[in-house]
Design an enzyme around this catalytic site. Structure first.
Site, PDB file in Angstrom:
ATOM      1  CG  MET A 132      -0.253 -38.721  -3.057  1.00 35.56           C
ATOM      2  SD  MET A 132       0.882 -38.121  -4.333  1.00 35.56           S
ATOM      3  CE  MET A 132       2.398 -37.941  -3.399  1.00 35.56           C
ATOM      4  CE1 TYR A 173      -9.106 -29.502  -2.558  1.00 33.50           C
ATOM      5  CE2 TYR A 173      -8.802 -30.599  -0.446  1.00 33.50           C
ATOM      6  CZ  TYR A 173      -8.433 -29.630  -1.356  1.00 33.50           C
ATOM      7  OH  TYR A 173      -7.399 -28.773  -1.072  1.00 33.50           O
ATOM      8  CB  ALA A 229      -6.935 -41.331  -4.604  1.00 31.35           C
ATOM      9  CG  ASP A 236       3.411 -26.204 -18.123  1.00 28.57           C
ATOM     10  OD1 ASP A 236       2.992 -26.642 -17.036  1.00 28.57           O
ATOM     11  OD2 ASP A 236       2.738 -25.442 -18.848  1.00 28.57           O
ATOM     12  CD  GLU A 271     -12.605 -30.384  -6.730  1.00 28.34           C
ATOM     13  OE1 GLU A 271     -13.457 -31.065  -7.323  1.00 28.34           O
ATOM     14  OE2 GLU A 271     -12.579 -30.244  -5.475  1.00 28.34           O
TER      15      GLU A 271
END
Length: 372
Positions: A301, A94, A299, A198, A118
C-alpha cells in the site's frame, strides 16, 4: 563497505531503498554506494541527484548485486533477485517470510544474511522500521475504503461522512496498533462512525484517551468481531503478530452475512491477511469481490505514495544501515539486541522463531549463528 541499491521490480513498487541524503551519509562515513540507474525515478529523484550525493550509478540490478556487500531495498527480493544473492552477502529490507515459503527457501539456500525491517524492535517494544509504513498504510486504508464504497467501485454507495440527516458509514478497525491508530485518525477526521477492537485493554485505553468520546472501543473476541463486522460498511484489518502469519479474524461464513457492498481493506496482507478470503492484489488491480463484499488487499500500500513513503522509511532505516556497514553485520547485531531481532535468515539457518514455526524450519538462536 560496498552498498548496493537496486531499482525495485515488484509490481507497482516505486519506492527505493535509499534517498540521496542517505547516500551522502554513507559516503561521508567512507562507504561506496552503487545505485541502479533510474532507481529513484518513481520518487522524482534522478541519477544525477544520486551522483551529486556521491553514489556510483550501475547499469543493471545484476551489477548492483555483484558488486555489493550489503543490499538495501524496500520490498522482499523477487525470484530473479534471490538468484543473485551470495553467501555472506547482507540483505536489509522488508521480508515478511512467514506467508512466503518460496522466498524463505531461496534465502536459506543463498547463504545470505537477511535482516528484515519488520522484525527489528525498539527499547519501548515497538517495531520502529515498520511503524512509518504502517502509519502510511493506516491512513491510506481509509481513503482506499472510502473510494471502494462508491457504487462504481462495487461498494454500497455510501459516503463515509454521511450528510445532514443521513448517518455516516460505520467503520470497524481490527487492531489498535500503528495501522489501527492512523486509520482511526483519518476515519474520525472524515466524520465516520468508528469502533476499534483489540485484545489489549491498555491499547484501547490509550486510544480512548487520544481520540475521546468520538471513538468507540471494544475488547476483541470472536463474538464482538462478528457483531461489528456484520454491521460494518468498511472493515480495516490491521492486526499484526511480529514475524508470524496474521490471524484470520473474518471468515467466509461471516462474509455471507455482511451488508452487500461492504468493503474489507486488509492491511495485514503482507503477513498473509486477516480475512479468510484475502489474496494479495496490486495498485493496478486493487480489488476483487467475494459474496458481494469488496476486498482491497494491495500488498504494498505505501508504494502508492512512494515519495512520502521512501523518505519516511529512510528516516528510520538509516541509523541501522550505517551501523551494519560501519561495524560489519556480526558486530552490529551482537552490539544491538533490537537490530538482532531483525535477523531472519543467516547463512542457511532460520533465526526468527515465528518464521521457523510457520514454515517448519528448525529455529536457530541468532547468537548461535553469530558466534559461528
Amino acid at each position: 563497505m560496498h552498498v548496493g541499491v537496486p531499482k525495485e521490480i515488484k509490481t507497482d513498487e516505486n519506492r527505493v531503498g535509499m534517498v540521496p541524503s542517505s547516500v551522502r551519509e554513507f559516503v561521508h562515513h567512507g562507504h561506496t554506494v552503487f545505485v541502479e540507474t533510474n532507481a529513484g525515478a518513481g520518487i522524482g529523484v534522478s541519477d544525477a541527484d544520486y551522483e551529486n550525493a556521491g553514489a556510483k550509478i550501475a547499469m543493471s540490478a545484476k551489477d548492483v548485486f555483484a558488486d555489493a556487500e550489503m543490499i538495501v531495498k524496500v520490498k522482499e527480493p523477487q525470484a530473479q533477485e534471490r538468484a543473485w544473492l551470495k553467501p555472506g552477502q547482507i540483505l536489509f529490507t522488508y521480508l515478511h517470510l512467514a506467508p512466503d515459503p518460496d522466498q524463505t527457501r531461496d534465502l536459506v539456500k543463498s547463504g545470505a544474511v537477511c535482516i528484515a525491517y519488520e522484525t527489528v524492535t525498539s527499547p519501548h517494544g515497538g517495531l520502529p522500521l515498520l511503524a512509518p509504513m504502517s502509519e502510511v498504510a493506516g491512513r491510506m486504508s481509509i481513503q482506499a475504503g472510502a473510494h471502494c464504497l462508491e457504487k462504481k467501485a462495487g461498494g454500497r454507495g455510501v459516503l463515509l461522512s454521511g450528510v445532514t440527516g443521513v448517518p455516516p458509514a460505520k467503520v470497524v478497525v481490527l487492531g489498535g496498533g500503528v495501522v489501527g491508530t492512523n486509520a482511526v485518525f483519518v476515519a474520525l477526521g472524515m466524520g465516520a462512525d468508528v469502533v476499534v477492537l483489540d485484545r489489549n485493554v491498555g491499547v484501547l485505553r490509550r486510544l480512548g484517551e487520544q481520540f475521546g468520546a468520538a471513538l468507540k472501543t471494544e475488547f476483541s473476541t470472536r463474538e464482538s468481531v462478528t457483531e461489528h463486522v456484520l454491521q460494518a460498511d468498511l472493515v480495516i484489518g490491521g492486526v499484526l503478530i511480529p514475524g508470524a502469519a496474521a490471524p484470520r479474524l473474518v471468515t467466509k461464513d461471516m462474509l455471507k452475512r455482511m451488508k452487500p457492498g461492504a468493503v474489507l481493506v486488509d492491511v495485514s496482507i503482507d503477513q498473509g491477511g486477516c480475512f479468510e478470503t484475502s489474496r494479495a492484489t496490486t495498485h493496478s488491480k486493487p480489488t476483487y469481490i467475494v459474496d458481494g463484499i469488496v476486498h482491497y488487499c494491495v500488498a504494498n500500500m505505501p508504494g502508492g505514495v512512494p515519495r512520502t513513503s521512501t523518505f519516511a522509511l529512510n528516516n528510520v532505516t538509516l541509523p541501522f544501515a550505517l551501523a551494519i556497514a560501519g561495524k560489519g553485520y556480526a558486530k552490529a547485531l551482537k552490539d544491538d539486541a533490537h537490530l538482532r531481532a531483525g535477523l531472519n535468515v543467516c547463512r542457511g539457518k532460520v533465526t526468527n522463531k515465528p518464521v521457523a514455526d510457520a514454515l517448519g524450519y528448525p529455529f536457530v538462536e541468532p547468537n548461535e549463528t553469530l558466534a559461528a
